[in-house]
Write a protein that holds these residues in place. Structure first.
Motif, PDB file in Angstrom:
ATOM      1  N   ALA A  92      98.352 -35.362 -61.973  1.00 21.66           N
ATOM      2  CA  ALA A  92      99.643 -35.715 -61.384  1.00 21.66           C
ATOM      3  C   ALA A  92     100.791 -35.338 -62.310  1.00 21.66           C
ATOM      4  O   ALA A  92     101.797 -34.751 -61.876  1.00 21.66           O
ATOM      5  CB  ALA A  92      99.689 -37.210 -61.076  1.00 21.66           C
ATOM      6  N   TYR A  93     100.651 -35.670 -63.599  1.00 19.41           N
ATOM      7  CA  TYR A  93     101.685 -35.312 -64.560  1.00 19.41           C
ATOM      8  C   TYR A  93     101.819 -33.788 -64.673  1.00 19.41           C
ATOM      9  O   TYR A  93     102.924 -33.242 -64.742  1.00 19.41           O
ATOM     10  CB  TYR A  93     101.364 -35.898 -65.933  1.00 19.41           C
ATOM     11  CG  TYR A  93     101.747 -37.345 -66.108  1.00 19.41           C
ATOM     12  CD1 TYR A  93     102.882 -37.866 -65.515  1.00 19.41           C
ATOM     13  CD2 TYR A  93     100.968 -38.194 -66.891  1.00 19.41           C
ATOM     14  CE1 TYR A  93     103.243 -39.192 -65.680  1.00 19.41           C
ATOM     15  CE2 TYR A  93     101.312 -39.531 -67.071  1.00 19.41           C
ATOM     16  CZ  TYR A  93     102.456 -40.017 -66.469  1.00 19.41           C
ATOM     17  OH  TYR A  93     102.812 -41.332 -66.639  1.00 19.41           O
ATOM     18  N   GLY A  94     100.670 -33.104 -64.731  1.00 19.82           N
ATOM     19  CA  GLY A  94     100.691 -31.650 -64.849  1.00 19.82           C
ATOM     20  C   GLY A  94     101.320 -30.991 -63.642  1.00 19.82           C
ATOM     21  O   GLY A  94     102.119 -30.051 -63.773  1.00 19.82           O
ATOM     22  N   VAL A 151     108.364 -42.044 -70.250  1.00 19.22           N
ATOM     23  CA  VAL A 151     107.969 -42.970 -69.191  1.00 19.22           C
ATOM     24  C   VAL A 151     106.635 -43.642 -69.512  1.00 19.22           C
ATOM     25  O   VAL A 151     105.907 -43.216 -70.410  1.00 19.22           O
ATOM     26  CB  VAL A 151     107.871 -42.251 -67.829  1.00 19.22           C
ATOM     27  CG1 VAL A 151     109.209 -41.657 -67.445  1.00 19.22           C
ATOM     28  CG2 VAL A 151     106.788 -41.188 -67.853  1.00 19.22           C
ATOM     29  N   GLU A 152     106.337 -44.678 -68.759  1.00 18.67           N
ATOM     30  CA  GLU A 152     105.076 -45.393 -68.885  1.00 18.67           C
ATOM     31  C   GLU A 152     104.509 -45.649 -67.491  1.00 18.67           C
ATOM     32  O   GLU A 152     105.253 -45.858 -66.529  1.00 18.67           O
ATOM     33  CB  GLU A 152     105.272 -46.733 -69.613  1.00 18.67           C
ATOM     34  CG  GLU A 152     105.774 -46.592 -71.042  1.00 18.67           C
ATOM     35  CD  GLU A 152     106.080 -47.942 -71.667  1.00 18.67           C
ATOM     36  OE1 GLU A 152     105.854 -48.957 -70.985  1.00 18.67           O
ATOM     37  OE2 GLU A 152     106.549 -47.967 -72.817  1.00 18.67           O
ATOM     38  N   GLY A 153     103.181 -45.630 -67.415  1.00 11.96           N
ATOM     39  CA  GLY A 153     102.540 -45.936 -66.139  1.00 11.96           C
ATOM     40  C   GLY A 153     102.482 -44.734 -65.213  1.00 11.96           C
ATOM     41  O   GLY A 153     102.839 -43.611 -65.579  1.00 11.96           O
ATOM     42  N   LEU A 154     102.036 -44.991 -63.989  1.00  7.76           N
ATOM     43  CA  LEU A 154     101.890 -43.930 -62.995  1.00  7.76           C
ATOM     44  C   LEU A 154     102.224 -44.501 -61.624  1.00  7.76           C
ATOM     45  O   LEU A 154     101.353 -44.878 -60.860  1.00  7.76           O
ATOM     46  CB  LEU A 154     100.455 -43.367 -63.021  1.00  7.76           C
ATOM     47  CG  LEU A 154     100.178 -42.133 -62.156  1.00  7.76           C
ATOM     48  CD1 LEU A 154     101.007 -40.958 -62.637  1.00  7.76           C
ATOM     49  CD2 LEU A 154      98.689 -41.795 -62.179  1.00  7.76           C
ATOM     50  N   ASP A 155     103.532 -44.602 -61.338  1.00  2.48           N
ATOM     51  CA  ASP A 155     103.965 -45.124 -60.049  1.00  2.48           C
ATOM     52  C   ASP A 155     105.242 -44.397 -59.630  1.00  2.48           C
ATOM     53  O   ASP A 155     105.670 -43.442 -60.283  1.00  2.48           O
ATOM     54  CB  ASP A 155     104.202 -46.639 -60.116  1.00  2.48           C
ATOM     55  CG  ASP A 155     105.131 -47.032 -61.255  1.00  2.48           C
ATOM     56  OD1 ASP A 155     106.018 -46.224 -61.611  1.00  2.48           O
ATOM     57  OD2 ASP A 155     104.980 -48.148 -61.803  1.00  2.48           O
ATOM     58  N   ILE A 156     105.863 -44.839 -58.552  1.00  2.91           N
ATOM     59  CA  ILE A 156     107.046 -44.163 -58.032  1.00  2.91           C
ATOM     60  C   ILE A 156     108.200 -44.197 -59.022  1.00  2.91           C
ATOM     61  O   ILE A 156     108.961 -43.230 -59.160  1.00  2.91           O
ATOM     62  CB  ILE A 156     107.473 -44.792 -56.680  1.00  2.91           C
ATOM     63  CG1 ILE A 156     108.603 -43.970 -56.044  1.00  2.91           C
ATOM     64  CG2 ILE A 156     107.883 -46.245 -56.858  1.00  2.91           C
ATOM     65  CD1 ILE A 156     108.225 -42.560 -55.692  1.00  2.91           C
TER      66      ILE A 156
END
Length: 299
Positions: A92-94, A151-156
């Motif tokens: 997702a980050y990539g 940033v931190e986490g993986l959300d909107i």
């Protein structure tokens, strides 16, 4: 003995996490050539090895380097809760980094340098435009990397923060381009973009230094800002203000450093009239060095 077994077990987990991260990273890096060929409707093999198009090769090299820079922000060294979460998070980050890099390239073409068709000039072997294209995507990637680390986490909220930081960077890069263009036109009576289109490599190198060092100053600004998912807009606003302040500091310090390092040399005449690539490269190195020092000081 039990401690040794636990350590070995943890090492095995770390190795698997690292393998997941590197597998996704290499897959995304490999996708750069396919993506460039597909979007540009270009046979990349023919351009790179058939026609030996150096400008296209430089442009692609910039894209590959940019993807690597952005992905280095996704690989934090922290372990996710499971292999699946690690895989999804890295991908997702990539993917977000890839999209933002491509979008940054579009913004640069349409708003920073709208006077010519960059894609067409690169296919026509314009090395100066290829250099600028590579620098622009690397500059965008530097800021994307900073936002991924911030940033931190993986959300909107995570992706809102990343996109917001990207917008700040694009505004700064367009602004520095307008300033650079104004100064060039004031000194030469012709436009920067027309000179770049004509293939002035020394000018492209100098401008590339401005782009990359500006992106580094935007990155340095992120060190002042604490990420708070509940106050994203406050954090982004603070980042924008600090970016502007550091960009001014970068400009002043770089001007002083160039004057000292190249004392007795007419930089404008050497780069803009005589197309002295050596002097332009020194200027790029000075811009990069000052930006790196600012990043180190702000850490």
């Amino acid at each position: 003995m039990n401690e040794l077994i636990t350590t070995l077990g943890q090492s095995g987990d770390i190795a698997i996490y690292l393998l997941i991260d590197m597998a996704v990273a290499i897959a995304l890096l490999g996708g750069i050539r396919f993506t460039m060929g597909f979007i540009g409707n270009v046979d990349t093999k023919d351009e790179l090895s058939g026609k030996d198009n150096f400008a296209y090769g430089i442009s692609m090299a910039g894209a590959v380097a940019a993807m690597g820079i952005a992905l280095s922000g996704a690989i934090t060294g922290e372990l996710a809760g499971s292999y699946t979460i690690e895989l999804l998070g890295m991908f997702a980050y990539g993917l977000a980094g890839l999209i933002l890099i491509k979008a940054g390239r579009y913004i640069h073409d349409k708003f920073a340098l709208p006077a010519f068709n960059k894609h067409e000039l690169i296919l026509n072997r314009n090395i100066s435009v290829g250099l600028v294209d590579a620098a622009s995507v690397i500059a965008t990637a530097i800021v994307v990397r900073a936002s991924l680390i911030w940033v931190e986490g993986l959300d909107i909220n995570t992706f809102i923060a990343i996109v917001s930081a990207w917008i700040v960077s694009q505004v700064m890069l367009v602004l520095i381009t307008r300033i650079f263009e104004w100064r060039f036109s004031h000194n030469n009576g012709t436009t920067f973009q027309a000179t770049l289109e004509a293939g002035q490599i020394a000018l492209a190198i100098r401008y590339s230094g401005y782009l990359i060092s500006t992106a580094m100053s935007v990155t340095a600004a992120s060190y002042f800002i604490y990420y708070d998912a509940a106050n994203i807009w406050l954090g982004v606003s603070q980042w924008a203000i600090m970016s502007l302040i550091l960009m001014v500091c970068l400009t002043v310090l770089t001007t002083i450093a160039k004057f000292i390092v190249l004392l007795g040399i007419n930089r404008r005449e050497e780069v803009e009239d005589q197309e002295n690539i050596g002097i332009a490269t020194i200027e790029l190195a000075i811009s990069f060095s000052i930006a790196l020092l600012l990043m180190a000081l702000m850490t």
